[in-house]
Design an enzyme around this catalytic site. Structure first.
Site, PDB file in Angstrom:
ATOM      1  N   ASN A 152       0.810  -1.228   0.000  1.00 32.08           N
ATOM      2  CA  ASN A 152       0.000   0.000   0.000  1.00 32.08           C
ATOM      3  C   ASN A 152       0.845   1.281   0.000  1.00 32.08           C
ATOM      4  O   ASN A 152       0.426   2.286  -0.540  1.00 32.08           O
ATOM      5  CB  ASN A 152      -1.003  -0.010   1.164  1.00 32.08           C
ATOM      6  CG  ASN A 152      -0.329  -0.051   2.504  1.00 32.08           C
ATOM      7  OD1 ASN A 152       0.829  -0.461   2.612  1.00 32.08           O
ATOM      8  ND2 ASN A 152      -1.028   0.367   3.531  1.00 32.08           N
ATOM      9  N   GLU A 249       5.071  -4.316  11.758  1.00 32.06           N
ATOM     10  CA  GLU A 249       4.015  -3.305  11.566  1.00 32.06           C
ATOM     11  C   GLU A 249       2.867  -4.014  10.876  1.00 32.06           C
ATOM     12  O   GLU A 249       2.933  -4.286   9.676  1.00 32.06           O
ATOM     13  CB  GLU A 249       4.536  -2.165  10.683  1.00 32.06           C
ATOM     14  CG  GLU A 249       5.627  -1.327  11.297  1.00 32.06           C
ATOM     15  CD  GLU A 249       5.144  -0.518  12.482  1.00 32.06           C
ATOM     16  OE1 GLU A 249       3.925  -0.352  12.659  1.00 32.06           O
ATOM     17  OE2 GLU A 249       6.007  -0.077  13.261  1.00 32.06           O
ATOM     18  N   CYS A 283      -3.279   0.866   6.945  1.00 33.03           N
ATOM     19  CA  CYS A 283      -3.325   0.023   8.141  1.00 33.03           C
ATOM     20  C   CYS A 283      -3.919   0.728   9.353  1.00 33.03           C
ATOM     21  O   CYS A 283      -4.587   0.120  10.173  1.00 33.03           O
ATOM     22  CB  CYS A 283      -1.916  -0.458   8.464  1.00 33.03           C
ATOM     23  SG  CYS A 283      -0.735   0.894   8.559  1.00 33.03           S
ATOM     24  N   GLU A 461       8.469   2.557  14.200  1.00 35.33           N
ATOM     25  CA  GLU A 461       9.204   3.159  13.091  1.00 35.33           C
ATOM     26  C   GLU A 461       9.200   4.678  13.326  1.00 35.33           C
ATOM     27  O   GLU A 461       8.476   5.202  14.170  1.00 35.33           O
ATOM     28  CB  GLU A 461       8.538   2.812  11.761  1.00 35.33           C
ATOM     29  CG  GLU A 461       8.423   1.315  11.578  1.00 35.33           C
ATOM     30  CD  GLU A 461       8.395   0.847  10.144  1.00 35.33           C
ATOM     31  OE1 GLU A 461       7.377   1.072   9.493  1.00 35.33           O
ATOM     32  OE2 GLU A 461       9.386   0.225   9.706  1.00 35.33           O
TER      33      GLU A 461
HETATM   34  P1  NDP Z   1       0.938  -9.508   3.454  1.00 32.57           P
HETATM   35  O1  NDP Z   1       1.071  -9.869   4.880  1.00 32.57           O
HETATM   36  O2  NDP Z   1       0.163 -10.406   2.583  1.00 32.57           O
HETATM   37  O3  NDP Z   1       2.371  -9.344   2.778  1.00 32.57           O
HETATM   38  C1  NDP Z   1       3.360  -8.473   3.308  1.00 32.57           C
HETATM   39  C2  NDP Z   1       4.706  -8.856   2.752  1.00 32.57           C
HETATM   40  O4  NDP Z   1       5.100 -10.109   3.311  1.00 32.57           O
HETATM   41  C3  NDP Z   1       4.724  -9.058   1.239  1.00 32.57           C
HETATM   42  O5  NDP Z   1       5.956  -8.608   0.733  1.00 32.57           O
HETATM   43  C4  NDP Z   1       4.596 -10.553   1.125  1.00 32.57           C
HETATM   44  O6  NDP Z   1       5.062 -11.073  -0.097  1.00 32.57           O
HETATM   45  C5  NDP Z   1       5.462 -11.023   2.278  1.00 32.57           C
HETATM   46  N1  NDP Z   1       5.172 -12.366   2.753  1.00 32.57           N
HETATM   47  C6  NDP Z   1       4.069 -13.129   2.556  1.00 32.57           C
HETATM   48  N2  NDP Z   1       4.194 -14.309   3.195  1.00 32.57           N
HETATM   49  C7  NDP Z   1       5.412 -14.306   3.805  1.00 32.57           C
HETATM   50  C8  NDP Z   1       6.118 -15.238   4.623  1.00 32.57           C
HETATM   51  N3  NDP Z   1       5.605 -16.423   4.965  1.00 32.57           N
HETATM   52  N4  NDP Z   1       7.341 -14.893   5.072  1.00 32.57           N
HETATM   53  C9  NDP Z   1       7.876 -13.692   4.770  1.00 32.57           C
HETATM   54  N5  NDP Z   1       7.253 -12.775   3.996  1.00 32.57           N
HETATM   55  C10 NDP Z   1       6.028 -13.078   3.518  1.00 32.57           C
HETATM   56  O7  NDP Z   1       0.331  -8.038   3.459  1.00 32.57           O
HETATM   57  P2  NDP Z   1      -0.109  -7.177   2.215  1.00 32.57           P
HETATM   58  O8  NDP Z   1       1.037  -6.951   1.296  1.00 32.57           O
HETATM   59  O9  NDP Z   1      -1.366  -7.751   1.662  1.00 32.57           O
HETATM   60  O10 NDP Z   1      -0.422  -5.759   2.917  1.00 32.57           O
HETATM   61  C11 NDP Z   1      -1.592  -5.521   3.589  1.00 32.57           C
HETATM   62  C12 NDP Z   1      -1.420  -5.729   5.090  1.00 32.57           C
HETATM   63  O11 NDP Z   1      -0.330  -4.962   5.566  1.00 32.57           O
HETATM   64  C13 NDP Z   1      -2.620  -5.258   5.872  1.00 32.57           C
HETATM   65  O12 NDP Z   1      -2.948  -6.168   6.889  1.00 32.57           O
HETATM   66  C14 NDP Z   1      -2.151  -3.965   6.482  1.00 32.57           C
HETATM   67  O13 NDP Z   1      -2.833  -3.638   7.659  1.00 32.57           O
HETATM   68  C15 NDP Z   1      -0.715  -4.228   6.718  1.00 32.57           C
HETATM   69  N6  NDP Z   1       0.007  -2.959   6.796  1.00 32.57           N
HETATM   70  C16 NDP Z   1       0.487  -2.518   8.016  1.00 32.57           C
HETATM   71  C17 NDP Z   1       1.103  -1.288   8.134  1.00 32.57           C
HETATM   72  C18 NDP Z   1       1.660  -0.798   9.434  1.00 32.57           C
HETATM   73  O14 NDP Z   1       2.531   0.046   9.411  1.00 32.57           O
HETATM   74  N7  NDP Z   1       1.216  -1.269  10.578  1.00 32.57           N
HETATM   75  C19 NDP Z   1       1.237  -0.398   6.972  1.00 32.57           C
HETATM   76  C20 NDP Z   1       0.766  -0.976   5.754  1.00 32.57           C
HETATM   77  C21 NDP Z   1       0.142  -2.201   5.682  1.00 32.57           C
HETATM   78  P3  NDP Z   1       4.026 -11.127  -1.338  1.00 32.57           P
HETATM   79  O15 NDP Z   1       3.688  -9.747  -1.681  1.00 32.57           O
HETATM   80  O16 NDP Z   1       4.720 -11.803  -2.398  1.00 32.57           O
HETATM   81  O17 NDP Z   1       2.835 -11.902  -0.823  1.00 32.57           O
END
Ligand code: NDP
Length: 487
Positions: A152, A249, A283, A461
């Site tokens: 995002n 996060e 998020c 962060e």
């Molecule tokens: P995901 O948890 O699906 O993915 C996050 C990242 O982790 C991606 O790069 C993903 O790869 C990678 N990933 C997936 N599975 C694994 C694993 N088993 N081990 C290591 N890395 C892995 O989240 P989204 O990308 O869908 O983002 C949305 C989510 O992020 C929401 O829940 C949102 O709330 C949260 N978020 C939190 C923020 C905060 O600061 N608190 C800010 C922004 C978002 P791939 O893309 O290839 O699946």
């Protein structure tokens, strides 16, 4: 060399193909246009990136904080110089309105680089006289930081993790989301132009398996993830095998509480910021909007009038407020949540449907949606939707609303609108959330610590606080006088 529509991995200061020569497509979520074929990094590529990052540690650590800060400052200036290019890249890769990306993505990333450029020379230990001598502490870099990003805020996330890591003297391997890999690759090129030595900043696009290779890697000293709660738990479990430091996060389902004495126009502005910026894919969003029953009707009237003015359209158009969901699949999930809201008896006040945008038929655009009459047990009120869906809940009593606001596994953010300052601070003190706003929502100055509690994460962060997550403390006792051994 890669063709123009291909992007390779960035390892050791240059673009390299992935070991198994696999590619994945990154797509404009509005139009469906393939923006680039991106090399798909796997375990072997993570090994190569970590090896480059380890090899780069001595030279990077040897620079003084002032020197590292100077390089990061140059990078912040380059990011600002390339503002239009990077803003357009974020808009195309993530579907975010071009009205948002220059400030929310590019400036936010540059601000972070600039802030930590300044902090790099001020990383200090402590000194204390004690019995028999004195001690001092040395904050030292951890080594190699592995970072994994969500889709995002791809550029912002890369900067928010890289800037404190590099300022503190670590080297860095970043795995962006497979949905939005392009801006981090461009940032890596700019970092080189700014003087970041080869191997200090590496980017390995790929899928979850590449992220997992980072979190399990014995050569990685810390893992920092921005992502969903389930991914966070998996990453923490994977990192346990090598006892790495972890910052997480994660997601949220944050409350926004509007008391009867609030300035209602400001409260409506806050609720809009808390729900519809970046089409709700944030998020920290305050998606559970608790409104005092005595002002609920007036609040809804003002809110709906403004929600219905939001322009849903091509994110490339400057007047667009609401772009497409990141992917058709995610869009369908958001629409399913809306359907579940209708089925559970919530009253749909506005929105609630898919909108077709001419020229962007591929995209799933969801009209900004407001449900009233929500109950705490509804699925739309309990689960993170990550789309433009607001649930309005009614309350009459302060203690009641605090208890209900806290009744969630998450603890990322919270907001309160009231003119009563005493109440504002009392309620914020009682809310279980890591990031709070009084009479505002979703602004994140770089100087302010950012991060959740409970199921929303670990660590902070931004701010000076972030540096403590990218350093470890060595304690050094210095004796005065003879050693009095009992043997
Ligand atoms: P995901 O948890 O699906 O993915 C996050 C990242 O982790 C991606 O790069 C993903 O790869 C990678 N990933 C997936 N599975 C694994 C694993 N088993 N081990 C290591 N890395 C892995 O989240 P989204 O990308 O869908 O983002 C949305 C989510 O992020 C929401 O829940 C949102 O709330 C949260 N978020 C939190 C923020 C905060 O600061 N608190 C800010 C922004 C978002 P791939 O893309 O290839 O699946």
């Amino acid at each position: 060399m890669p063709q123009s529509a291909q992007r390779y991995l960035w390892i050791d200061g240059r673009f390299v193909p992935s070991r198994d020569d696999q590619f994945f497509k990154t797509i404009n979520p509005a139009t469906g246009t393939v923006l680039a074929e991106v090399a798909r990094g796997g375990g072997g590529d993570i090994d190569a990136a970590v090896a480059a990052a380890r090899a780069a540690i001595p030279a990077w650590r040897a620079l003084s904080g002032v020197e590292r800060g100077r390089i990061l400052h140059r990078l912040s200036m380059l990011v600002r110089e390339h503002r239009d290019e990077l803003a357009a890249l974020e808009m195309r890769d993530g579907g975010k309105p071009i009205a948002e990306t220059p400030e929310a993505d590019v400036d936010s990333g540059a601000d972070c680089l600039e802030y930590f450029a300044g902090q790099a020379s001020s990383i200090q230990g402590e000194y204390q006289e004690v019995d028999g001598g004195f001690f001092y502490t040395r904050p030292e870099p951890l080594g190699v930081v592995g970072a994994i990003g969500a889709w995002n805020y791809p550029l912002q996330i890369a900067c928010w993790k890289a800037a404190p890591a590099l300022a503190a003297g670590n080297t860095f391997v970043f795995k962006p989301s497979e949905l939005t890999p392009l801006s981090a690759l461009r940032l890596a090129e700019l970092a080189q132009e700014a003087g970041v030595p080869a191997g200090v900043f590496n980017v390995v696009p790929g899928f979850g398996e590449a992220g997992q290779a980072l979190s399990t890697h014995p050569g990685v000293d810390k893992i920092s993830l921005t992502g969903g709660a389930d991914t966070g738990k998996r990453v923490m479990a994977d990192a346990a095998g090598t006892l790495k430091e972890v910052s997480l996060e994660l997601g949220g389902k944050s409350p926004l509480v509007i008391f009867e004495d609030a300035d209602l126009d400001n409260a409506v502005s806050g609720a809009l910021l808390a729900n519809f910026f970046t089409q709700g894919e944030i998020c920290t969003n305050g998606t559970r909007v608790f409104v005092h029953e005595s002002v609920r009707t007036a609040f809804l009237d003002k809110l709906v009038e403004r929600v219905e003015r939001l322009v849903i359209g091509d994110p490339a158009e400057p007047e667009t407020d609401v772009g497409p969901m990141i992917s058709p699949e995610h869009g369908r999930q958001v629409l399913e949540y809306i359907e579940a809201g209708k089925q559970s008896g919530a009253r749909l006040v506005t929105g609630g449907e898919r909108v077709t945008v001419a020229g962007c038929e591929h995209g799933v655009f969801v009209a900004p949606t407001v449900f009233d009459g929500c109950r705490d047990d509804m699925q739309i009120v309990r689960e993170e939707i990550f789309g433009p869906v607001m649930s309005v809940l009614s309350f009459t009593d302060e203690d009641e609303v605090v208890a209900r606001a806290n009744n969630t596994e998450f603890g990322l953010a919270a907001g309160v609108f009231t003119r009563d300052l005493e109440r504002a601070h009392r309620v914020i003190g009682a809310l279980e959330a890591g990031i709070c706003w009084i009479n505002h929502y979703n602004i994140t100055p770089i100087e302010m610590p950012f991060g959740g509690i409970k199921g929303s994460g670990i660590g902070k962060e931004n701010s000076r606080r972030a540096l403590s997550h990218y350093t470890r403390i060595k304690s050094v006792f210095v004796a005065r006088g003879a050693v009095d051994a009992p043997y």
